[in-house]
Design a protein around this motif. Structure first.
Motif, short mmCIF file in Angstrom:
data_model
loop_
_atom_site.label_atom_id
_atom_site.label_comp_id
_atom_site.label_asym_id
_atom_site.label_seq_id
_atom_site.Cartn_x
_atom_site.Cartn_y
_atom_site.Cartn_z
N GLU A 93 -24.57 56.01 95.42
CA GLU A 93 -24.46 57.18 94.55
C GLU A 93 -25.67 58.11 94.63
O GLU A 93 -25.53 59.32 94.57
CB GLU A 93 -24.26 56.75 93.09
N TYR A 94 -26.87 57.54 94.78
CA TYR A 94 -28.08 58.34 94.65
C TYR A 94 -28.88 58.50 95.95
O TYR A 94 -29.97 59.05 95.91
CB TYR A 94 -28.99 57.74 93.58
N SER A 95 -28.38 58.01 97.06
CA SER A 95 -29.13 58.10 98.31
C SER A 95 -28.17 58.28 99.48
O SER A 95 -26.96 58.13 99.31
CB SER A 95 -29.97 56.82 98.51
N PRO A 96 -28.69 58.52 100.67
CA PRO A 96 -27.81 58.61 101.84
C PRO A 96 -27.33 57.24 102.33
O PRO A 96 -26.49 57.15 103.22
CB PRO A 96 -28.69 59.30 102.89
N ILE A 97 -27.86 56.16 101.73
CA ILE A 97 -27.50 54.80 102.14
C ILE A 97 -26.14 54.45 101.55
O ILE A 97 -25.97 54.38 100.34
CB ILE A 97 -28.57 53.79 101.68
N GLU A 98 -25.17 54.23 102.44
CA GLU A 98 -23.80 53.94 102.01
C GLU A 98 -23.55 52.45 101.79
O GLU A 98 -22.66 52.08 101.04
CB GLU A 98 -22.81 54.49 103.04
N ASN A 99 -24.33 51.62 102.48
CA ASN A 99 -24.18 50.18 102.34
C ASN A 99 -25.47 49.53 102.82
O ASN A 99 -26.29 50.15 103.49
CB ASN A 99 -22.98 49.69 103.17
N ILE A 100 -25.61 48.26 102.49
CA ILE A 100 -26.80 47.50 102.87
C ILE A 100 -26.36 46.06 103.13
O ILE A 100 -25.45 45.56 102.48
CB ILE A 100 -27.89 47.58 101.77
N ARG A 101 -26.99 45.44 104.12
CA ARG A 101 -26.65 44.04 104.45
C ARG A 101 -27.87 43.33 105.01
O ARG A 101 -28.87 43.96 105.38
CB ARG A 101 -25.49 43.98 105.45
N ILE A 102 -27.77 42.03 105.08
CA ILE A 102 -28.80 41.21 105.72
C ILE A 102 -28.42 41.04 107.18
O ILE A 102 -27.26 40.76 107.50
CB ILE A 102 -28.92 39.84 105.02
N ASN A 103 -29.40 41.19 108.07
CA ASN A 103 -29.16 41.01 109.49
C ASN A 103 -28.48 39.66 109.72
O ASN A 103 -28.92 38.64 109.20
CB ASN A 103 -30.51 41.09 110.22
N GLU A 104 -27.44 39.67 110.51
CA GLU A 104 -26.65 38.45 110.75
C GLU A 104 -27.38 37.44 111.64
O GLU A 104 -26.99 36.28 111.71
CB GLU A 104 -25.32 38.82 111.40
N ASN A 105 -28.42 37.83 112.32
CA ASN A 105 -29.08 36.96 113.30
C ASN A 105 -30.31 36.23 112.73
O ASN A 105 -31.18 35.82 113.47
CB ASN A 105 -29.50 37.78 114.52
N PHE A 106 -30.37 36.06 111.41
CA PHE A 106 -31.52 35.35 110.86
C PHE A 106 -31.39 33.86 111.12
O PHE A 106 -30.31 33.33 111.38
CB PHE A 106 -31.70 35.66 109.37
N LEU A 107 -32.51 33.18 111.06
CA LEU A 107 -32.57 31.76 111.34
C LEU A 107 -33.24 31.04 110.18
O LEU A 107 -34.34 31.41 109.77
CB LEU A 107 -33.36 31.52 112.64
N LEU A 108 -32.58 30.03 109.67
CA LEU A 108 -33.11 29.20 108.60
C LEU A 108 -33.48 27.85 109.19
O LEU A 108 -32.62 27.13 109.70
CB LEU A 108 -32.06 29.04 107.50
N GLU A 109 -34.76 27.53 109.17
CA GLU A 109 -35.24 26.25 109.71
C GLU A 109 -35.69 25.36 108.55
O GLU A 109 -36.49 25.77 107.72
CB GLU A 109 -36.41 26.46 110.66
N ILE A 110 -35.18 24.15 108.54
CA ILE A 110 -35.55 23.19 107.49
C ILE A 110 -36.31 22.05 108.15
O ILE A 110 -35.79 21.36 109.03
CB ILE A 110 -34.30 22.67 106.76
N ASP A 111 -37.54 21.86 107.71
CA ASP A 111 -38.42 20.80 108.22
C ASP A 111 -38.55 19.77 107.09
O ASP A 111 -39.42 19.89 106.22
CB ASP A 111 -39.77 21.40 108.61
N ASN A 112 -37.67 18.78 107.11
CA ASN A 112 -37.67 17.76 106.05
C ASN A 112 -38.95 16.94 106.04
O ASN A 112 -39.44 16.56 104.97
CB ASN A 112 -36.46 16.83 106.20
N GLU A 113 -39.49 16.68 107.20
CA GLU A 113 -40.69 15.84 107.31
C GLU A 113 -41.87 16.49 106.57
O GLU A 113 -42.61 15.81 105.86
CB GLU A 113 -41.04 15.63 108.78
N ASN A 114 -42.06 17.80 106.73
CA ASN A 114 -43.16 18.51 106.08
C ASN A 114 -42.73 19.25 104.81
O ASN A 114 -43.51 19.99 104.22
CB ASN A 114 -43.80 19.52 107.06
N GLU A 115 -41.48 19.07 104.43
CA GLU A 115 -40.91 19.71 103.25
C GLU A 115 -41.13 21.23 103.27
O GLU A 115 -41.62 21.83 102.33
CB GLU A 115 -41.48 19.11 101.97
#
Length: 178
Positions: free
Chosen positions: A6-28
């Motif tokens: 409504e208030y800006s030229p931005i019509e939509n926003i999203r998170i980049n689909e190519n992100f990577l979530l790494e979980i290191d259980n050993e080091n928490e």
């Protein structure tokens, strides 16, 4: 998303689909890599770095005010008034987009104290005749800054300008700052 649309030229926003979530259980540890926002403008997706300076500024101002407004209540019993200062919101912003940003700022000023400083006459065009008392002129004399509301004479003159022109025309063609 709705506010940005409504208030800006931005019509939509999203998170980049190519992100990577790494979980290191050993080091928490959890690591998030390549995580960034993308913005849909004029039928194309852009990264933040590819946005114009004005669009970045609009996004930043809207986001900051939105977050402060959402966090306005610390608890049910305690209300907190946000005081928000914005220095020259017009910098790098297209006049039409400035008007939209000023509409947003005006809307949020109903629940927040928002103080802007500006050199842009266009920023005044959002005001109605009964809101002219919110204008404060800053001037410097003898090494002192003076803050002055519009005199009754200038208020009347501004209302007359608003009958046929915009309030910005009063600033540009009259003695608003005298």
């Amino acid at each position: 998303k709705d506010i940005l649309k409504e208030y800006s030229p931005i019509e939509n926003i999203r998170i980049n689909e190519n992100f990577l979530l790494e979980i290191d259980n050993e080091n928490e540890k959890i690591s998030l890599k390549n995580f960034f926002l993308e913005f849909y403008i004029d039928k194309k997706w852009y990264s933040f770095e590819d946005l114009s300076d004005g669009t970045k500024r609009i996004f930043y101002i809207i986001s900051e005010i939105f977050i402060l407004d959402k966090n306005m209540f610390q608890s049910e019993d305690e209300k907190r008034l946000n005081v928000i200062f914005i220095e020259e919101p017009e910098l790098g912003i297209h006049p039409f987009q400035l008007y939209n940003l000023m509409r947003f700022i005006k809307e949020k000023s109903r629940t927040n104290q928002i103080i802007i400083t500006t050199h842009s006459p266009l920023s005044l065009d959002i005001l109605e005749k009964d809101e002219l008392d919110s204008i404060i002129i800053a001037n410097k004399t003898d090494n002192q800054t003076n803050l002055v509301k519009l005199s009754d004479e200038k208020l009347e003159k501004a209302r007359m300008y608003m009958d046929e022109l915009n309030l910005s025309d009063f600033w540009l063609n009259s003695n608003l700052e005298d």
